[in-house]
Design an enzyme around this catalytic site. Sequence first.
Site, PDB file in Angstrom:
ATOM      1  N   TYR A  97       0.850  -1.187   0.000  1.00  0.00           N
ATOM      2  CA  TYR A  97       0.000   0.000   0.000  1.00  0.00           C
ATOM      3  C   TYR A  97       0.882   1.232   0.000  1.00  0.00           C
ATOM      4  CZ  TYR A  97       0.387   2.096   4.687  1.00  0.00           C
ATOM      5  OH  TYR A  97       0.824   2.769   5.799  1.00  0.00           O
ATOM      6  N   PHE A 189      -2.750   0.881  12.845  1.00  0.00           N
ATOM      7  CA  PHE A 189      -2.755  -0.421  12.158  1.00  0.00           C
ATOM      8  C   PHE A 189      -1.344  -0.828  11.741  1.00  0.00           C
ATOM      9  CE2 PHE A 189      -2.893  -2.905   8.276  1.00  0.00           C
ATOM     10  CZ  PHE A 189      -3.857  -3.868   8.530  1.00  0.00           C
ATOM     11  N   ASP A 190      -0.597   0.080  11.118  1.00  0.00           N
ATOM     12  CA  ASP A 190       0.761  -0.223  10.647  1.00  0.00           C
ATOM     13  C   ASP A 190       1.669  -0.646  11.797  1.00  0.00           C
ATOM     14  OD1 ASP A 190      -0.627   1.642   8.925  1.00  0.00           O
ATOM     15  OD2 ASP A 190       1.220   1.781   7.763  1.00  0.00           O
ATOM     16  N   THR A 191       1.642   0.161  12.864  1.00  0.00           N
ATOM     17  CA  THR A 191       2.526  -0.101  13.990  1.00  0.00           C
ATOM     18  C   THR A 191       2.216  -1.446  14.626  1.00  0.00           C
ATOM     19  OG1 THR A 191       2.680   2.279  14.438  1.00  0.00           O
ATOM     20  CG2 THR A 191       3.316   0.790  16.201  1.00  0.00           C
TER      21      THR A 191
END
Length: 412
Positions: A97, A189-191
């Site tokens: 993404y 979310f990424d972390t």
Amino acid sequence: MTPSYGGLALEIVVPVYNEEAVLERSITRLAEYLTNEMPSTWKITIADNASTDRTPVIAARLSEHMQNVGYRRLEVKGRGYALRDAWSASEAKVLAYLDVDLSTDLAALLPLVAPLLSGHSDISIGTRLGQSARVRRGPKREFISRSYNFLLRRTMQVRFSDAQCGFKAIRADVAKRLLPHIEDNCWFFDTELLIIAERSGLRIHEIPVDWVDDPDSRVDIKQTALDDLRGMVRVSTSLVKGLIPVQAIYAELGRRPMTQVSRPSFFGQVLRFGLVGVASTLAFALLYLAMQGPFGSQEANFLALLLTAVGNTAANRRFTFGISGPEKLFTQQFQGFLVFLLAWSITSSSLLVLHSINAIAAPNLELLVLTAANILATLMRFVLLRLWVFRVKREARPTAAARLWPQGQSAP
């Protein structure tokens, strides 16, 4: 253009919310780059999460008139929701993404996905904090980004350098295993994905990027920072309680065991504790001077103390007392912060006590009291860190293999 296993090699998800101004230009530019440079099959998916402007109309038109461009819509906001939905439905070998503003130079895209297509790595991320990265953004966002990643590395004991750069890729089999354990559906979310991945022994590949700040960014920095801190506490608690099955994920996908280093001798601990103390004092002074202008004296003092306390505990944990690995990490950070506050209260109250006894105390007497208070506080910190925070039980400690594999089972 077709990978050896057949099928779709790469799917790039572009999460969007009210991006009518840049959507068509960015998707066109991305598609042109992939057509000319990507040596494997690819697809772009526009993941619209509850846009209220003309974004859905533009996205639908692009998917109808451009090859390899798809469109998905959710009626709920949140980048995590968009990625979870699109990645879960994908049939590609590698999922990626990137932010719709294309702040990251697309020249980094091939190096990002190549280690995953080859099977060398499990997750690949762009980093704006690497030595060879070239970044252009304001000092406030730079400070916030570096402070957040510093806290993340020191409290969660992770090695990746940039958790929030909107430029990431993951192998589909890894995503399928990790997504069910990620609770956040917004900016954290990424972390959360990266923390669980690294704790599970997965290989995270970093790519230094060229990155230009988007002046039209609508991210609420303050609210996002608070949400991120709450997310760190939640994930730490889940790891401590064993709610996230990192051992099972390691058994299926992991690449390396977690090992412990030997504990230094008592004399070595004293020496290392002193070195960490000197470095912490210098770090506090530099941080305070750097932040006093933009934040004010009180705020600068608090932020400098917070960052120094976290860094001091992390350094003493690893360097002074020879403890590594995630076990009791968050608990020890909290205990270390309490010890830091107690020591600070001794030194800060010493002058108050002196002046209540002698309101006109001479400067030499004040210096003597402060020196004695600092010696007492330092001794107290070392004793509490050694006997309470980083205490090691005398019984035999299990090996790394014993912690990772249940009784009666052997490592593959």
